[in-house]
Design an enzyme around this catalytic site. Structure first.
Site, PDB file in Angstrom:
ATOM      1  N   GLU A 195       6.587   7.244  30.008  1.00 32.98           N
ATOM      2  CA  GLU A 195       6.336   8.682  30.132  1.00 32.98           C
ATOM      3  C   GLU A 195       7.339   9.386  31.049  1.00 32.98           C
ATOM      4  O   GLU A 195       7.860  10.440  30.698  1.00 32.98           O
ATOM      5  CB  GLU A 195       4.897   8.950  30.573  1.00 32.98           C
ATOM      6  CG  GLU A 195       3.838   8.510  29.548  1.00 32.98           C
ATOM      7  CD  GLU A 195       4.004   9.140  28.170  1.00 32.98           C
ATOM      8  OE1 GLU A 195       4.780  10.114  28.031  1.00 32.98           O
ATOM      9  OE2 GLU A 195       3.366   8.648  27.213  1.00 32.98           O
TER      10      GLU A 195
ATOM     11  N   GLU B  46       7.763  13.503  21.669  1.00 30.69           N
ATOM     12  CA  GLU B  46       7.153  12.453  20.832  1.00 30.69           C
ATOM     13  C   GLU B  46       8.233  11.731  20.031  1.00 30.69           C
ATOM     14  O   GLU B  46       8.179  10.517  19.857  1.00 30.69           O
ATOM     15  CB  GLU B  46       6.094  13.044  19.896  1.00 30.69           C
ATOM     16  CG  GLU B  46       5.000  13.842  20.592  1.00 30.69           C
ATOM     17  CD  GLU B  46       4.373  13.168  21.799  1.00 30.69           C
ATOM     18  OE1 GLU B  46       4.303  11.917  21.826  1.00 30.69           O
ATOM     19  OE2 GLU B  46       3.967  13.896  22.738  1.00 30.69           O
TER      20      GLU B  46
ATOM     21  N   GLU C 127      -4.196   5.700  22.048  1.00 31.84           N
ATOM     22  CA  GLU C 127      -3.787   5.583  23.444  1.00 31.84           C
ATOM     23  C   GLU C 127      -4.849   6.256  24.329  1.00 31.84           C
ATOM     24  O   GLU C 127      -5.312   7.325  23.978  1.00 31.84           O
ATOM     25  CB  GLU C 127      -2.429   6.257  23.681  1.00 31.84           C
ATOM     26  CG  GLU C 127      -1.910   5.974  25.076  1.00 31.84           C
ATOM     27  CD  GLU C 127      -0.496   6.535  25.323  1.00 31.84           C
ATOM     28  OE1 GLU C 127       0.037   7.258  24.471  1.00 31.84           O
ATOM     29  OE2 GLU C 127       0.045   6.241  26.384  1.00 31.84           O
TER      30      GLU C 127
HETATM   31  N1  TRP Z   1       1.464   9.314  24.857  1.00 33.32           N
HETATM   32  C1  TRP Z   1       1.085  10.700  24.731  1.00 33.32           C
HETATM   33  C2  TRP Z   1       2.284  11.489  25.157  1.00 33.32           C
HETATM   34  O1  TRP Z   1       2.588  11.616  26.285  1.00 33.32           O
HETATM   35  C3  TRP Z   1      -0.085  11.050  25.577  1.00 33.32           C
HETATM   36  C4  TRP Z   1      -1.409  11.117  24.900  1.00 33.32           C
HETATM   37  C5  TRP Z   1      -1.705  11.746  23.763  1.00 33.32           C
HETATM   38  C6  TRP Z   1      -2.633  10.610  25.376  1.00 33.32           C
HETATM   39  N2  TRP Z   1      -3.027  11.659  23.515  1.00 33.32           N
HETATM   40  C7  TRP Z   1      -3.624  10.976  24.482  1.00 33.32           C
HETATM   41  C8  TRP Z   1      -2.993   9.896  26.490  1.00 33.32           C
HETATM   42  C9  TRP Z   1      -4.946  10.650  24.686  1.00 33.32           C
HETATM   43  C10 TRP Z   1      -4.310   9.549  26.702  1.00 33.32           C
HETATM   44  C11 TRP Z   1      -5.285   9.924  25.801  1.00 33.32           C
HETATM   45  O2  TRP Z   1       3.028  11.927  24.371  1.00 33.32           O
HETATM   46 ZN    ZN Z   2       4.640  10.865  26.270  1.00 34.27          ZN
END
Ligand code: TRP
Ligand code: ZN
Length: 856
Positions: free
Chosen positions: A321, A299, A122
């Site tokens: 989110e 998570e 991500e």
């Molecule tokens: N989806 C993750 C969260 O909010 C966010 C995240 C983790 C993320 N690592 C990342 C977003 C690296 C951008 C880049 O739990």
């Molecule tokens: Zn998240």
């Protein structure tokens, strides 16, 4: 060129192709990992469009369509992708790429964290692994085979269930995984390494036995217990609250030291920053414990809100989110003190999100224009996004909200959807009209409420008028005004009896009239912080004091005290010699003596944070504010010395407390310490706490007091701490942070030495943030010093990080781009550094987007 063009929400188009299955094979190697991807591709549109795959930092080895190997003239290869002018409507595509995990310091795609391989996909990191349709609405069933050296990498992990494993030649082995749930590639994960493994299991409400596995660096097994307990609590909570149970047979969490963010919800295989997994009382603080529970839950909750139902495109990020933060906040509130949890949420919002909403990168919770997606994992999308969900919860009630959630999953399970889809499900299930409410998704800036009141003693009527204004202070128009839930209480001045009510502000200005009041009541507005707004309401000191003691809502009791303190901080900023009133001492001694939850009392005694006050004062001189905070702290410490000291010793002597009580007790004791430590003769008290401390919470409180007051023993205390903890990375981070926050005129020489310290590494995000980030946020006196050296120091480190890790660089630049918060001379100094950075060659997209926004 295309790399630097923004994308717009309005331009969304369905993908020309879908991918239903992808079979991956990884032959792991530090510098030359081979990735083979076999995909079933199908045309979705009717057109003749070419297949355009995303890919960056890849070496293409071969492309095959069905059984036909393509030659270089059959496709177009660029720095950002691979275009194949394919005719067929349905075909098998085989792509082989080579990547270099060792040199991947950006920590996106496949990289090394210490000796282990791990991934972060991500938002758009999968394109650094192979050529693919790297967008969340392309959902495929993933099968992944991982091949690596058996001795060095005994554990080979990926999403879903293990379907095969075996030995290979040359000391290698393999494991193959299959994830039955179609998913976007941002949820793909792979981990390979040697770990200690904490195992447990959970029986779901559907009687499914789920294996729970937490992988940590060797020697850290005991430090994973709290994370495991938190995970089980989160699983039970989601079943009880929303009837959501886990869906695979195994749930794995891996803790790694090199990670850009907190953690990542990859299906069945979460990857965590070790900071949000590892804890024991000796090495972690109460706050660390709290955060671990929250991030583990966050998570886990993503499995439904994010994975089972995902985002159509990245503009919809708050769909998963905002909702998941709301869920983790509700969970944390249930596991801990609800009021104290809520206060912490509000502090973050006021000290950071409000500034973001007022700065050059301000965006609605659903952004409309994005250049670098990584720049939009923001306090606005996450925290304000959660506030927007909370308002829906308030308007619908817990039951209506639960019905809305049920309908949301009924409609969209297995799909990639939009924020509108979510709000429509909420509205349809509860029959509450949310049409106007949707404006929260497209407006940026913090709304402002102006409040006035009047009392008619003849008719016994109390009138309350609220108007809403935009970020610029202009009265909202009927077309732009928001639907704002305002929870409030009217407290009868004589009896202290209160009447609670929910007001729905839907017009630019509204007046409510309340009958049968013999005397003017005191109003507690915005209970539980029912909307993410600023309130302009001139309540007298006396009214605030009534609220501090008598409001039913804990948030309002706390907020009234913060308002009172902010009021005097403001006066001190304008006039450093301002004589503070004795009434402050009187009210806070009442607070100290009141028999409240100690954790709550600690919050009431905590001064507003630097960032919260910055946001309240137009173009503030930061040093005037630093001094105002010092003066107010000294004034309260002196005036309350006796009760603070009594409270401190009373807390220190308490034994036989429950786990939760002990946490509150420590919080109260340590806030008392922070006051007492500014008084003459504090050295002994701080030293005594340090030598008797049996946990990290008490140790850090003492060291922080030592740093804030620049006590003579600081250096010897810190070197003792260093000798004890130099082998524990998360504690080494704390050591760097305290060093960076020292109030000493030689801080820049110290920072230079710390950058060269053998334990410092700018390639490790936690370490970089522990030193550079902490200096910036915890040492305002020197970060904002008149010479501009603080800003220059930050710019120099950002310059280094631009090449190493653009995501980390881009987050650290925040205070500089928010230069408009400060006085004109600071603005000049900050702008100078922004221009230096803008002129750098090879500027990352992340920094470029922010610098251009800041410099227009
Ligand atoms: N989806 C993750 C969260 O909010 C966010 C995240 C983790 C993320 N690592 C990342 C977003 C690296 C951008 C880049 O739990
Ligand atoms: Zn998240």
């Amino acid at each position: 060129m295309s790399e630097f063009t923004p994308r717009y929400l309005a331009d969304y188009q369905v993908s020309a192709f879908t991918i239903s299955t992808i079979d991956l094979t990884f032959e792991l190697d530090d510098t030359a990992t081979k990735v083979t991807s076999v995909m079933s591709v199908k045309r979705q549109g009717s057109g003749e469009e070419p297949l355009v795959l995303d890919g960056e930092h890849l070496t293409l080895l071969s492309v095959k369509i069905d059984q036909c190997l393509l030659s270089a003239s059959d496709y177009y290869l660029s720095a950002t992708g691979l275009e194949i002018p394919v005719r067929a409507d349905e075909f098998q595509l085989t792509i082989v790429t080579e990547i270099n995990p060792q040199d991947n310091t950006a920590l996106e795609g496949l990289f090394k964290s210490g000796d282990a391989f791990c991934t972060q996909c991500e938002a758009e990191g999968f394109r650094r692994i192979t050529y693919y349709l790297d967008r969340p609405d392309v959902m495929a069933v993933f099968t992944s085979k991982v091949i690596a050296d058996k001795i060095k990498y005994p554990y080979l992990l990926s999403n879903g269930n293990k379907i095969a494993s075996g030995e290979l030649d040359n000391g290698k082995h393999f494991v193959q995984w299959h994830d039955p749930f179609p998913k976007p590639c941002y949820l793909f994960a792979l981990v390979a390494g040697d770990f200690d493994l904490l195992q447990d299991s959970y029986l779901t409400s559907e009687n499914r036995e789920v294996a729970l596995e937490i992988f940590v660096d060797k020697g850290n097994l005991a430090k994973a217990e709290h994370a495991m307990a938190s995970l089980k609590n989160a699983m039970a909570w989601d079943e009880e609250t929303f009837s959501l149970a886990y869906d695979l047979d195994i749930y794995m969490i891996v803790a790694v030291d090199f990670f850009n963010m907190g953690a990542m919800e990859n299906k069945g295989l979460n990857v965590f920053n070790s900071k949000y997994v590892l804890a024991d009382t000796e090495s972690a603080t109460d706050v660390d414990y709290y955060n671990i529970e929250a991030v583990i839950a966050h998570e886990y909750f993503h499995n439904w809100t994010g994975n089972r139902v995902t985002c159509r495109d990245w503009f919809q990020l708050s769909l998963k989110e905002g909702l998941t933060v709301f869920r983790d906040q509700q969970f944390s509130g249930d596991m801990n003190s609800k009021t104290v949890s809520r206060i912490q949420n509000v502090r973050v919002l006021r000290s950071q999100q409000f500034a973001e909403d007022a700065g050059p990168m301000a965006h609605p919770i659903r952004p409309e224009k994005v250049m670098e997606m990584n720049n939009f994992y923001t306090l606005t999308v996450y925290e304000k996004g959660s506030e927007v969900i909370r308002m829906i919860h308030t308007l619908l009630g817990a039951e209506g909200f639960a019905k809305g959630m049920a309908l949301y999953f009924e409609r969209f399970d297995g799909m990639a959807v939009t924020c509108d889809d979510f709000v429509n499900a909420m509205a349809d299930a509860s029959k509450v009209d949310l049409t106007q409410f949707k404006r929260w998704y497209s407006q940026s800036g913090t709304p402002h409420l102006k409040v006035s009141e009047s009392f008619d003693p003849e008719a016994n009527l109390y009138h309350l008028t609220i108007s809403q204004h935009n970020q610029a202070g202009e009265l909202s128009s009927p077309q732009s005004c928001l639907h704002i839930p305002v929870k409030m209480e009217l407290i009868d001045a004589d009896s202290g009896i209160g009447q609670q009510q929910l007001l729905e502000l839907t017009a630019p200005e509204q007046t409510w009239t309340f009958e049968h009041y013999q005397a003017k009541p005191v109003v507690a507005l915005l209970e539980d912080f029912s909307a993410p707004v600023k309130v302009d309401f001139e309540q007298t000191d006396l009214a605030l004091e009534v609220l501090m003691l008598a409001a039913s809502d804990g948030f309002c009791r706390w907020d009234a005290g913060q308002k009172l303190l902010s009021r005097y901080l403001h006066k001190l900023v304008l006039e450093p010699g301002y004589a503070l009133p004795a009434s402050l001492i009187t009210i806070f001694s009442k607070i100290l003596q009141k028999d409240s939850d100690p954790a709550f009392t600690a919050e009431q005694l905590t001064l507003p944070a630097f960032g919260e006050v910055v946001d309240q004062i137009h173009q503030v001189d930061p040093l005037a504010l630093v001094n105002a905070l010092k003066t107010l702290k000294g004034f309260l410490a002196k005036g309350l010395q006796e009760p603070l000291s009594a409270c401190y010793h009373n807390c220190a002597e308490k034994t036989a407390l429950s786990h939760q009580q002990a946490i509150g007790n420590r919080a109260l004791k340590n806030i008392c310490l922070s006051y007492l430590a500014v008084l003459p003769g504090a050295d002994t008290l701080v030293a005594a706490q340090l030598s008797s401390a049996a946990n990290m919470t008490d140790t850090l409180a003492a060291l922080n007091a030592s740093a804030y007051n620049n006590l003579p023993a600081f250096d010897s205390q810190m070197s003792a701490f260093e000798s004890k903890w130099h082998d524990t990375p998360l504690v080494v981070d704390k050591w760097f942070t305290i060093n960076a926050s020292l109030n000493s005129d030689d801080i820049f020489e110290r920072l230079a030495a710390l950058l060269k310290h053998p334990l410092f590494s700018i390639k490790n995000p936690n370490r970089a943030r522990a030193l550079i980030g902490a200096f910036v946020s915890a040492n305002p006196q020197y970060f904002h010093c008149q010479s501009g050296r603080g800003y220059q120091f930050l710019a120099e480190q950002i310059k280094r990080l631009n090449e190493i890790n653009p995501q980390v660089a881009s987050r650290l630049i925040t205070p500089l781009i928010q230069y408009k918060e400060y006085d004109l001379s600071r603005q000049q100094l900050m702008l100078e550094q922004l221009k230096v950075l803008r002129a750098l060659p090879q500027l990352s997209k992340d920094l470029l987007e922010k610098l251009d926004a800041a410099l227009n």
